[in-house]
Structures are given as structure tokens and as C-alpha cells.
Scaffold this motif. Structure first.
Motif, PDB file in Angstrom:
ATOM      1  N   VAL A   1      41.699  52.704  44.164  1.00 17.55           N
ATOM      2  CA  VAL A   1      40.731  51.990  43.344  1.00 17.55           C
ATOM      3  C   VAL A   1      41.376  50.778  42.674  1.00 17.55           C
ATOM      4  O   VAL A   1      40.860  49.655  42.739  1.00 17.55           O
ATOM      5  CB  VAL A   1      40.127  52.928  42.292  1.00 17.55           C
ATOM      6  N   PHE A   2      42.507  50.980  42.029  1.00 16.69           N
ATOM      7  CA  PHE A   2      43.103  49.906  41.245  1.00 16.69           C
ATOM      8  C   PHE A   2      43.910  48.918  42.107  1.00 16.69           C
ATOM      9  O   PHE A   2      43.955  47.727  41.801  1.00 16.69           O
ATOM     10  CB  PHE A   2      43.949  50.496  40.120  1.00 16.69           C
ATOM     11  N   ALA A   3      44.506  49.402  43.178  1.00 13.87           N
ATOM     12  CA  ALA A   3      45.158  48.479  44.113  1.00 13.87           C
ATOM     13  C   ALA A   3      44.125  47.623  44.829  1.00 13.87           C
ATOM     14  O   ALA A   3      44.434  46.538  45.326  1.00 13.87           O
ATOM     15  CB  ALA A   3      45.988  49.255  45.135  1.00 13.87           C
ATOM     16  N   GLY A   4      42.880  48.115  44.848  1.00 15.84           N
ATOM     17  CA  GLY A   4      41.811  47.362  45.486  1.00 15.84           C
ATOM     18  C   GLY A   4      41.567  46.008  44.856  1.00 15.84           C
ATOM     19  O   GLY A   4      41.080  45.084  45.511  1.00 15.84           O
ATOM     20  N   LEU A   5      41.882  45.858  43.565  1.00 15.37           N
ATOM     21  CA  LEU A   5      41.697  44.559  42.909  1.00 15.37           C
ATOM     22  C   LEU A   5      42.576  43.491  43.559  1.00 15.37           C
ATOM     23  O   LEU A   5      42.123  42.377  43.837  1.00 15.37           O
ATOM     24  CB  LEU A   5      42.027  44.681  41.419  1.00 15.37           C
ATOM     25  N   VAL A   6      43.835  43.849  43.801  1.00 10.18           N
ATOM     26  CA  VAL A   6      44.732  42.909  44.485  1.00 10.18           C
ATOM     27  C   VAL A   6      44.306  42.753  45.942  1.00 10.18           C
ATOM     28  O   VAL A   6      44.316  41.643  46.488  1.00 10.18           O
ATOM     29  CB  VAL A   6      46.189  43.393  44.394  1.00 10.18           C
ATOM     30  N   ALA A   7      43.902  43.864  46.571  1.00 12.83           N
ATOM     31  CA  ALA A   7      43.470  43.798  47.969  1.00 12.83           C
ATOM     32  C   ALA A   7      42.280  42.863  48.129  1.00 12.83           C
ATOM     33  O   ALA A   7      42.188  42.111  49.106  1.00 12.83           O
ATOM     34  CB  ALA A   7      43.122  45.204  48.471  1.00 12.83           C
ATOM     35  N   GLY A   8      41.355  42.896  47.174  1.00 14.97           N
ATOM     36  CA  GLY A   8      40.186  42.025  47.262  1.00 14.97           C
ATOM     37  C   GLY A   8      40.557  40.558  47.245  1.00 14.97           C
ATOM     38  O   GLY A   8      39.985  39.742  47.986  1.00 14.97           O
ATOM     39  N   VAL A   9      41.529  40.179  46.404  1.00 12.81           N
ATOM     40  CA  VAL A   9      41.993  38.797  46.363  1.00 12.81           C
ATOM     41  C   VAL A   9      42.633  38.428  47.699  1.00 12.81           C
ATOM     42  O   VAL A   9      42.374  37.356  48.263  1.00 12.81           O
ATOM     43  CB  VAL A   9      42.995  38.604  45.209  1.00 12.81           C
ATOM     44  N   LEU A  10      43.475  39.315  48.225  1.00 15.23           N
ATOM     45  CA  LEU A  10      44.148  39.040  49.502  1.00 15.23           C
ATOM     46  C   LEU A  10      43.142  38.889  50.634  1.00 15.23           C
ATOM     47  O   LEU A  10      43.294  38.030  51.507  1.00 15.23           O
ATOM     48  CB  LEU A  10      45.139  40.162  49.818  1.00 15.23           C
ATOM     49  N   LEU A  11      42.097  39.719  50.621  1.00 15.01           N
ATOM     50  CA  LEU A  11      41.096  39.658  51.686  1.00 15.01           C
ATOM     51  C   LEU A  11      40.308  38.353  51.660  1.00 15.01           C
ATOM     52  O   LEU A  11      39.843  37.889  52.706  1.00 15.01           O
ATOM     53  CB  LEU A  11      40.137  40.852  51.563  1.00 15.01           C
ATOM     54  N   ASP A  12      40.136  37.774  50.472  1.00 17.05           N
ATOM     55  CA  ASP A  12      39.439  36.492  50.379  1.00 17.05           C
ATOM     56  C   ASP A  12      40.363  35.308  50.625  1.00 17.05           C
ATOM     57  O   ASP A  12      39.905  34.208  50.932  1.00 17.05           O
ATOM     58  CB  ASP A  12      38.784  36.346  48.999  1.00 17.05           C
ATOM     59  N   ARG A  13      41.670  35.506  50.477  1.00 14.90           N
ATOM     60  CA  ARG A  13      42.625  34.411  50.658  1.00 14.90           C
ATOM     61  C   ARG A  13      43.151  34.320  52.089  1.00 14.90           C
ATOM     62  O   ARG A  13      43.394  33.230  52.597  1.00 14.90           O
ATOM     63  CB  ARG A  13      43.818  34.591  49.722  1.00 14.90           C
ATOM     64  N   TYR A  14      43.380  35.452  52.724  1.00 19.66           N
ATOM     65  CA  TYR A  14      44.129  35.467  53.978  1.00 19.66           C
ATOM     66  C   TYR A  14      43.311  36.105  55.093  1.00 19.66           C
ATOM     67  O   TYR A  14      42.182  36.545  54.893  1.00 19.66           O
ATOM     68  CB  TYR A  14      45.456  36.207  53.789  1.00 19.66           C
TER      69      TYR A  14
END
Length: 441
Positions: free
Chosen positions: A57-70
Motif C-alpha cells: 500500500v505505502f510503497a504504491g505511492l512511489v510506484a505510482g510516480v514511477l509508473l507515470d514517469r517511466y
């Protein structure tokens, strides 16, 4: 429907998620069974679920940024390879005679931290693979049917394999499924699923750690700002959280219910999960084959009520056939929820924000099930397995009745935004993206 299957990228997408999901179903059941056999503790079982779900759940915040960037495709490949190696590490632990349980927890936490790259990434890729909006609900229906096939086959096969080759070898099958999934996603064409150009926040030069972290923090807040700017969407997310929490007792108590109350062992547990999956498969196939005219909010609230009523017999009966019938009806009623819920979010959220918004939402909804599971682990010694299942069913009925009233305006709110209501516009992110701007398909 044929138009979907004619697209090679969609077929690779479907196959990768199918094999990965099938392996995960068998691997998760093997791990749960191992913990139950070693500890005989409902608290430990709840802890394993929390160890996987909460970091995700909480690692998902960083994952969401990465998914929109890369490149979302590459990130999904990395996740599947990483989790495959982690589960092979669990195999080595299970082969040892004496295993400190905290080593298992550490590996499960690491797997949970990686998983949002695929769980959220796959959802953010689907609108790009299905550019026609009228096919999006059908595509989500196909994927939901796929998951139900996985849920139907995985537990039943795992129940047999655990007794035949042991839980460690079942985890090896999970690792193989993840590796195949990585290969399938590597076959998706980059020009179709890769990001064409980085967002403004991603333009930080290598080595500039401070600016990178500040831009990361700004991007993480973007998803929440979008969500909290839409009252009806936020309300839907809250009710989904409560629904997940009401489901928690089933996830934790069902292995104990099958083993202690039904005296059916791992095979009986597999049959219960398979009954749920068969019902859900039928439900998703029926839903995607008809023209549904009931409003989104009323449909979702009604599904929560029916789920509670369907699982209530587990609190009163200890016969396997009755429990399987209850799980089958519960699955039949539940499966349209994911189809409607995911399609609504994918349709309403702009593509360039989809990763951040979806993972921000997941930090809310994703805590529901592990929170419910943790509470259940503590309450089972006080209420008993069947008492807790009954309490969870009753809670879902109450939650659904309230949702029926408060979610009625969900479709009207979407229509107001689509018509360009100026009141709904708020600048977000460094480039001042307008939340009501034209959405990419």
C-alpha cells in the motif's frame, strides 16, 4: 469482444497476467498453509497478510510516480523478476528444519513493496491497450473473468499439490509464473505502452538528489489532490475500503474454518476458494454479456449488501456443501464490483495522472483488507471462527445499505465533470495540469 483478441499486445498482456496470477494463487495458499501448520496461530496468519499488503500500500505511492514517469512495461518486468527471486528465497527457507518466522516476514515485506508496480501498472496500461472507451468495460470484464479462472483453478490445484509435493515446491511454481509474466510484458511494443516523454518532475538531472526527492514528494501529493477534489469519487473509495475491511474475516478465518469447523483440510480450503472463483467467473461473464442500466452507485452498494447476505451462512453451518454454495453465491454477486469500479476510475482519471491517482487510492482501499485481517487475528480467540465470519457478513450488509444512499450521485458527478464544469478544475503538479482537461484515451 473479438476486437480485443485480435490485438496481439492484449493477448500478451492477458497471458502474462494469467500465468502470474495462477502461480500467485498457488504460492499464497502454500505460504498461508505453511504458517498455519508451523504456528497454529491466527495472529501469525494475520501478520503474514499484513506483511505483504501494508508495504504494498505505502510503497504504491512511489510506484505510482514511477509508473507515470517511466516505461510502465519495463517496471512491471522488473517487479516480476524481483518477486520471482524473493519467492525462490522463501523456498530455501522452507527447506530448513528450523526457520525463524521473522525471516519469512522480511521476504514477504520485500515482495509486497515490489508488487504495486504490477498491480497498479497493469491497470494503468489497459486504457492504452484498449484505446476505444466503449471497449474498456468489456476489457475489464475479460480481465475480471481471467482472475476468476485463476481463483478457480489456483486454490484447487494448490490444495492437491501442497499434500503431494509440499508448500516449498508450490512456491517454485509461483516463481516460474512470475518469470513468464515478465517475458510476456517484455513483448509489448514500447511505442504503444511506453511513456512518450517524461513529465516535468522527471526532468531532474542525475545526481541531483534533493530536487529529485522534492519532485517525488510533489508528485506523490498530486494523486491525493485529484482524489480529494472529487467528493463522490472519494466517497466511493471510502466505501471500497470498508468493503475490503469487511472481507478481511474471510481471508483469515477461512483456512481455520476449513480445517477446524469443516474438518476438510487443505483440499476443503481449495474447494471453498474454487467455489468462490466459479461463482465470480459466472458473474463476470454474465455481467459483460448484458447491457446493464442500473446506476453505478446503486449497483456497487447493492453488491456489498448481497456479499454480506451470501457469506452469512458460514456463521451457522459446518457442512462443506453449504459452505461451497455460500461462497459460490458470494462470488457471483461480487465480481461485477471490480469491473465497474476499475472502469469508472480508468475512465474518469486522465492517463498522465492515472498511476499516481490509482496508487493514492490504493493506499486507502488497500489498507482495508489487511486491517480487517489483523483485527480478525485478535478477535478469533474471543468470538470464534464462525462468530467472526458472521460479524464480517453483518458489517457488509450495513455498509452496503449506507452506500446505496450516498453513492446515488456518482454518475451525475461524472457527467458534470465531463461537461467541463469550471467548479471542478484545480491546478496540480509543476505544470499546472487542469483536472478537467480533455482526457487521453
Amino acid at each position: 469482444m473479438k476486437e480485443l483478441w485480435k490485438q496481439r499486445p492484449f493477448r500478451w498482456y492477458w497471458l502474462g497476467l494469467f500465468l502470474s496470477g495462477l502461480g500467485d494463487q498457488m504460492g499464497w495458499m502454500a505460504l498461508s498453509w505453511y504458517v498455519m501448520e508451523r504456528t497454529q496461530s491466527s495472529v501469525a496468519m494475520g501478520g503474514i497478510i499484513m506483511a505483504y499488503m501494508l508495504p504494498a500500500v505505502f510503497a504504491g505511492l512511489v510506484a505510482g510516480v514511477l509508473l507515470d514517469r517511466y516505461d510502465r512495461r519495463k517496471l512491471i518486468v522488473v517487479d516480476n523478476i524481483g518477486r520471482s527471486l524473493i519467492f525462490l528465497g522463501l523456498v530455501l527457507l522452507l527447506a530448513m528444519e528450523v526457520i525463524p518466522l521473522y525471516f519469512v516476514y522480511i521476504l514477504v515485506v520485500l515482495a509486497g513493496m515490489l508488487s504495486p508496480l504490477s498491480s497498479a501498472g497493469a491497470q494503468t496500461l489497459l486504457p492504452r491497450l484498449v484505446p476505444k472507451k466503449e471497449l474498456l468495460v468489456k476489457a475489464n470484464g475479460v480481465m475480471e473473468s481471467q482472475w476468476q479462472i485463476v481463483y478457480m483453478l489456483g486454490p484447487a490445484v494448490a490444495g492437491v499439490l501442497i499434500g503431494w509435493i509440499g508448500p516449498a515446491n508450490v512456491l517454485i511454481l509461483d516463481a516460474i509464473g512470475l518469470l513468464i509474466c515478465a517475458f510476456c510484458f517484455s513483448r509489448l511494443p514500447r511505442q504503444l505502452v511506453g511513456r512518450q516523454e517524461p513529465s516535468g518532475a522527471a526532468e531532474t538531472k542525475a545526481g541531483q538528489v534533493g530536487p529529485f526527492l522534492r519532485s517525488l514528494w510533489t508528485d506523490m501529493r498530486t494523486g491525493y489532490r485529484y482524489l480529494f477534489g472529487r467528493k463522490q469519487m472519494l466517497m466511493l473509495v471510502i466505501f471500497t475500503f470498508l468493503f475490503n475491511m469487511g472481507y478481511g474475516p474471510v481471508e483469515v478465518a477461512l483456512p481455520l474454518y476449513a480445517n477446524q469447523n469443516l474438518e476438510a483440510g487443505a483440499v476443503g480450503l481449495g474447494m471453498l476458494w474454487s467455489a468462490l472463483a466459479v461463482g465470480a467467473l459466472l458473474g463476470s461473464l454474465l455481467f459483460t454479456s448484458i447491457r446493464w442500466k442500473v446506476s453505478t452507485g446503486v449497483t456497487l452498494g447493492g453488491i456489498i449488501v448481497i456479499w454480506g447476505l451470501a457469506t452469512l451462512p458460514l456463521a451457522f453451518f459446518t457442512r462443506l456443501e453449504i459452505a461451497m454454495l455460500a461462497m459460490g453465491i458470494a462470488g457471483l454477486s461480487f465480481s461485477p464490483y471490480n469491473i465497474i469500479y476499475r472502469s469508472y476510475l480508468q475512465r474518469e482519471v486522465p492517463d498522465e495522472l492515472l498511476g499516481r491517482v490509482m496508487t493514492s487510492i490504493r493506499t486507502i482501499t488497500g489498507t482495508g483488507m489487511p486491517a480487517g485481517a489483523a483485527v480478525c487475528g485478535v478477535l478469533i480467540p474471543l468470538m470464534g471462527v464462525q462468530g467472526l465470519l458472521g460479524a464480517g457478513a453483518a458489517a457488509c450488509v450495513v455498509i452496503g445499505i449506507v452506500a446505496l444512499g450516498l453513492l446515488r450521485g456518482l454518475d451525475r458527478a461524472s457527467l458534470a465533470i465531463d461537461q467541463g464544469s469550471s467548479d471542478a478544475l484545480h491546478p496540480v503538479g509543476q505544470k499546472g495540469i487542469e483536472l478537467g482537461e480533455e482526457r487521453k484515451p
